[in-house]
Motif scaffolding. Sequence first.
Motif, mmCIF file in Angstrom:
data_model
loop_
_atom_site.group_PDB
_atom_site.id
_atom_site.type_symbol
_atom_site.label_atom_id
_atom_site.label_comp_id
_atom_site.label_asym_id
_atom_site.label_seq_id
_atom_site.Cartn_x
_atom_site.Cartn_y
_atom_site.Cartn_z
ATOM 1 N N HIS A 150 9.184 1.738 -0.478
ATOM 2 C CA HIS A 150 8.252 2.560 -1.256
ATOM 3 C C HIS A 150 6.866 1.928 -1.378
ATOM 4 O O HIS A 150 6.262 1.961 -2.451
ATOM 5 C CB HIS A 150 8.830 2.877 -2.624
ATOM 6 C CG HIS A 150 10.211 3.456 -2.538
ATOM 7 N ND1 HIS A 150 10.461 4.677 -1.976
ATOM 8 C CD2 HIS A 150 11.405 2.941 -2.881
ATOM 9 C CE1 HIS A 150 11.753 4.899 -2.000
ATOM 10 N NE2 HIS A 150 12.357 3.865 -2.532
ATOM 11 N N ARG B 275 6.029 -1.287 -0.822
ATOM 12 C CA ARG B 275 6.006 -2.746 -0.981
ATOM 13 C C ARG B 275 5.753 -3.444 0.359
ATOM 14 O O ARG B 275 5.100 -4.463 0.428
ATOM 15 C CB ARG B 275 7.341 -3.177 -1.576
ATOM 16 C CG ARG B 275 7.389 -4.584 -2.045
ATOM 17 C CD ARG B 275 8.688 -4.834 -2.798
ATOM 18 N NE ARG B 275 8.819 -6.240 -3.113
ATOM 19 C CZ ARG B 275 9.476 -7.110 -2.380
ATOM 20 N NH1 ARG B 275 10.082 -6.704 -1.277
ATOM 21 N NH2 ARG B 275 9.542 -8.372 -2.717
ATOM 22 N N MET C 52 0.862 -1.191 0.000
ATOM 23 C CA MET C 52 0.000 0.000 0.000
ATOM 24 C C MET C 52 0.897 1.240 0.000
ATOM 25 O O MET C 52 2.046 1.153 0.436
ATOM 26 C CB MET C 52 -0.862 0.031 1.278
ATOM 27 C CG MET C 52 -1.889 -1.066 1.368
ATOM 28 S SD MET C 52 -2.935 -0.858 2.824
ATOM 29 C CE MET C 52 -1.874 -1.426 4.140
ATOM 30 N N PRO C 53 0.378 2.398 -0.428
ATOM 31 C CA PRO C 53 1.208 3.611 -0.325
ATOM 32 C C PRO C 53 1.544 3.866 1.143
ATOM 33 O O PRO C 53 0.674 3.725 2.001
ATOM 34 C CB PRO C 53 0.292 4.716 -0.869
ATOM 35 C CG PRO C 53 -0.758 4.015 -1.638
ATOM 36 C CD PRO C 53 -0.932 2.670 -1.030
ATOM 37 N N PRO C 54 2.795 4.196 1.456
ATOM 38 C CA PRO C 54 3.142 4.428 2.858
ATOM 39 C C PRO C 54 2.503 5.709 3.398
ATOM 40 O O PRO C 54 2.197 6.619 2.641
ATOM 41 C CB PRO C 54 4.663 4.555 2.832
ATOM 42 C CG PRO C 54 5.026 4.802 1.430
ATOM 43 C CD PRO C 54 3.925 4.343 0.560
ATOM 44 N N THR C 55 2.329 5.741 4.712
ATOM 45 C CA THR C 55 1.795 6.965 5.319
ATOM 46 C C THR C 55 2.927 7.978 5.474
ATOM 47 O O THR C 55 4.109 7.622 5.338
ATOM 48 C CB THR C 55 1.197 6.658 6.706
ATOM 49 O OG1 THR C 55 2.229 6.074 7.502
ATOM 50 C CG2 THR C 55 0.022 5.712 6.611
ATOM 51 N N GLU C 56 2.569 9.218 5.766
ATOM 52 C CA GLU C 56 3.568 10.299 5.862
ATOM 53 C C GLU C 56 4.624 10.016 6.923
ATOM 54 O O GLU C 56 5.785 10.383 6.773
ATOM 55 C CB GLU C 56 2.869 11.629 6.187
ATOM 56 C CG GLU C 56 2.131 12.253 5.011
ATOM 57 C CD GLU C 56 3.041 12.549 3.819
ATOM 58 O OE1 GLU C 56 4.150 13.050 4.038
ATOM 59 O OE2 GLU C 56 2.628 12.259 2.674
ATOM 60 N N MET D 268 5.872 7.210 7.800
ATOM 61 C CA MET D 268 6.723 6.036 7.537
ATOM 62 C C MET D 268 7.959 6.443 6.740
ATOM 63 O O MET D 268 7.887 7.359 5.927
ATOM 64 C CB MET D 268 5.958 4.987 6.724
ATOM 65 C CG MET D 268 4.967 4.183 7.524
ATOM 66 S SD MET D 268 4.155 2.988 6.443
ATOM 67 C CE MET D 268 2.837 2.444 7.503
ATOM 68 N N ASP D 269 9.033 5.705 6.970
ATOM 69 C CA ASP D 269 10.234 5.901 6.157
ATOM 70 C C ASP D 269 10.008 5.143 4.850
ATOM 71 O O ASP D 269 9.966 3.909 4.838
ATOM 72 C CB ASP D 269 11.448 5.360 6.917
ATOM 73 C CG ASP D 269 12.738 5.564 6.137
ATOM 74 O OD1 ASP D 269 12.677 5.560 4.893
ATOM 75 O OD2 ASP D 269 13.786 5.727 6.769
ATOM 76 N N SER D 270 9.852 5.932 3.782
ATOM 77 C CA SER D 270 9.491 5.331 2.501
ATOM 78 C C SER D 270 10.500 4.263 2.072
ATOM 79 O O SER D 270 10.137 3.223 1.528
ATOM 80 C CB SER D 270 9.391 6.422 1.444
ATOM 81 O OG SER D 270 8.929 5.897 0.252
#
Lengths: 687, 137
Positions: free
Chosen positions: B70, B72, B57-61, B63-65
């Motif tokens: 990214h 995964r 899912m797209p990471p939240t703000e 989170m360390d992308s």
Amino acid sequence: MKQDSDASEEMMQLLDRYAAGRIPPLIDMESPEAGLIDRRLFEIYQIGFRHRFSGVLGVRLASDQPGSLKDKWKSAANLSLETTEQAWTGFCAALRDKASGDEACIACNRYWAWRAEEEGRAIAYLCTHGLIDLAVPIIVHDTTISVVFSGQLFPKPGIAWNPELVEPGGLLRPLASGEKGVDAWEESLKRIRQAEQQLGFADGELLDALKCDVEKEATPQDVVNTLGELSLLGKQLSQLAAAKLESEKSKIRTWIGSGISSALAQLEAEASTDLTTKGFKGIVRASVTKMWKHVARYLEYTCHYFGFAYLLVLSCDYSDNGGTLTVLSHWGQWLEDFPFSKQYDCTESHASLQALSSEMIAWRTATEVDLERYARLPVIEPLYKSLRRHRPLPTYAVSGQFVRGISPVLILGSLDYRKRTTPLSGQDLREFTEIGEEIGLVANICTLVAELDEATDRQARFIENVAHDIRNPIQNLISMANFMQIESLSIEDKQGMAREIASEVRRTNELSQRVWVLEGLRRGMFDLGERHWVNIFDVIMRCRKSLQHSAVQNNIEFKVEEEIREWPNAQINEELFYHTILNLMDNAVKYSAPNTEVLIDGKLRAREYELTFGNIGLGIPEDERERIFQRHYRAKNAQRKIREGTGIGLSIVKAFADYYGGIEVVSYPLEGSSRHHTLFRLIIRRE
Amino acid sequence: MPRVLFIEDEPRLVKTLPAVLEDRYKDLQVVGMTDIIEAMNRLKEEEFDVVLLDISMPPTEDMDSGEVEHGRLTGIAVAQSIKKIEPDISIVALTVVSDRAMKSKMLEADIQTIINKPAEIDEIAQALLKSGPSTRK
């Protein structure tokens, strides 16, 4: 081209020898033919005997001691100059109290070797045992590579020195103590016999050949004469060493060059088959490792040869690896506390390093520059500080030639003027240029391997993303189809769901088409040049219809310039154009902020159609604007924002643009907002 | 009746799957959410027996992308946060990627069951029922 294994072994031995500081080997007892002056030892003996020295003459090689020349001189420098000059007698006496006489001799020799080197000429001195010794430096290209010694070990029993030499007015001062050592004549005979065996003379042949009167002690004039002749011999040996050095250097360079060519040839041959197999990468990596080993040894030798106190090689490749500075190798005894690692992430100093990189490329050939100019660069600063702390010497950066203009090589070094009498010459810089070329070539291969790694990773990510983008809609479809079976659902809800299913099927189908187009382009099966008469406006409308569902979901509206409807048809590849427009519009929707518009504008010119696709939302960082067109590449902020995406859409756009016109992208932040205005500008030439 | 919190970024799936599961399996109650932060707040406020969790899912703000590759591995990070709030809750992963490395990461995050997308409704339901209240300590 396969490296000849015997030649390779020979070269490795040669490089090992150079790396150990034997530049070039003067005497090689294990392999006499490799030694430079084995046969000329005879001449050294002759000189000694002719001038009433006992014949205890020898050569002390710089490489006799473990470690580098520097280590040796450093050790010699620990002897206080003041002590040795003003209270030499006491110093000698102290040394002689040591258990080992050899140790005392070595210390003394070190000191005088250092003095001979400092003065750059032959000198006479009184050794620790009260004997007259001579030291003749052999200097190659401003660097002392060894010192030839003569010894006057007790020419006659009971006589430790010649008063004529040591009285006031004589050449040397006397020792207070008259202690005796071994009998010089016996020692001389022993050494002459050893030399006869080592050099292949018959028993007594060398002794007879000397034919000198050793019954008399050397006079001051003898010392002067001996010095003169030994100096001359030293010069001859220096020339011989220089010639040999050049010849061996050329041999090494040819070998390194052929090794690199071989690695390149292998790379090119394999590249035509499969760029991603593990086997291929393994071959290249092994070749590169091997080449680096050779280049590294060659550089180590260079460090000695050029009189560098240290040598550091950096290869910066900013055009391809996006701001990573690779420290390839380094040497030098003052660098132990320097925190090196294999790679530096130079993202923060990217601009300044890029400027340095461009500057180096502009030089084209090795150029001597003051490192202080670059001292503030984050990568160079700690190195610079470390060096300045240890050595208040001028520090220089010498930049080598840069192969293909993309891998500038920076060779940093500090010239040790205590050892070197002249600054770098034009010849030296030419040498550095050539070394830079070799390093650059290997660095390029390294970059290629890194690119291959990245390409493989991208491909793996792509497959995973495709799996993600296909499996997710299928999961949706399963769920949506089951949803429609819920009895309590109204007709309207079922109709709405049927529309969504159709949209989901279209989305999946478009993905499969994109993959097909990309694969076709990659394999050259897709004929870019197959043209049709295409109505640009119609294609935009088809794409808008296809994307309507996702646009509505995010409250995004398409606004298309009506004038485009009137444009004449373009003669282009219709399928590729459709995917190009679809990708540009899809991207605009995906990365738009909710409740915004996607503006599609156009200008018709005499020679081209210009289409622009503008949106407001997630921007594209400046340093990624070129890379987003690479296959499977996705901008980092895009990955954060939206999980789905294969990174293939813009590579299709690029393929179309490269063939039919061009593509540009600009993205800038909107004042007082975190949003960006992003604009893709597509040019299509009118044929 | 197992109460399920379904966290998934696909709005269409969040809209349809809970309805289908509840319609077909009367013992299941499923709450679907697309926003990770809102879902975590809901978990703090209400009691759930199982979390059905999408992994990519797209990471939240916050989170360390890079750490979540990214997006995964976003679900792995979410699972860790869930376990901090509700250590005993069962987590069922719904994922498109389930290679060995990913499985190992999921096990480390104490995800007990993994379902590969696309999966049939019954398969998902059975996994949720098995992980339901009876397995809770």
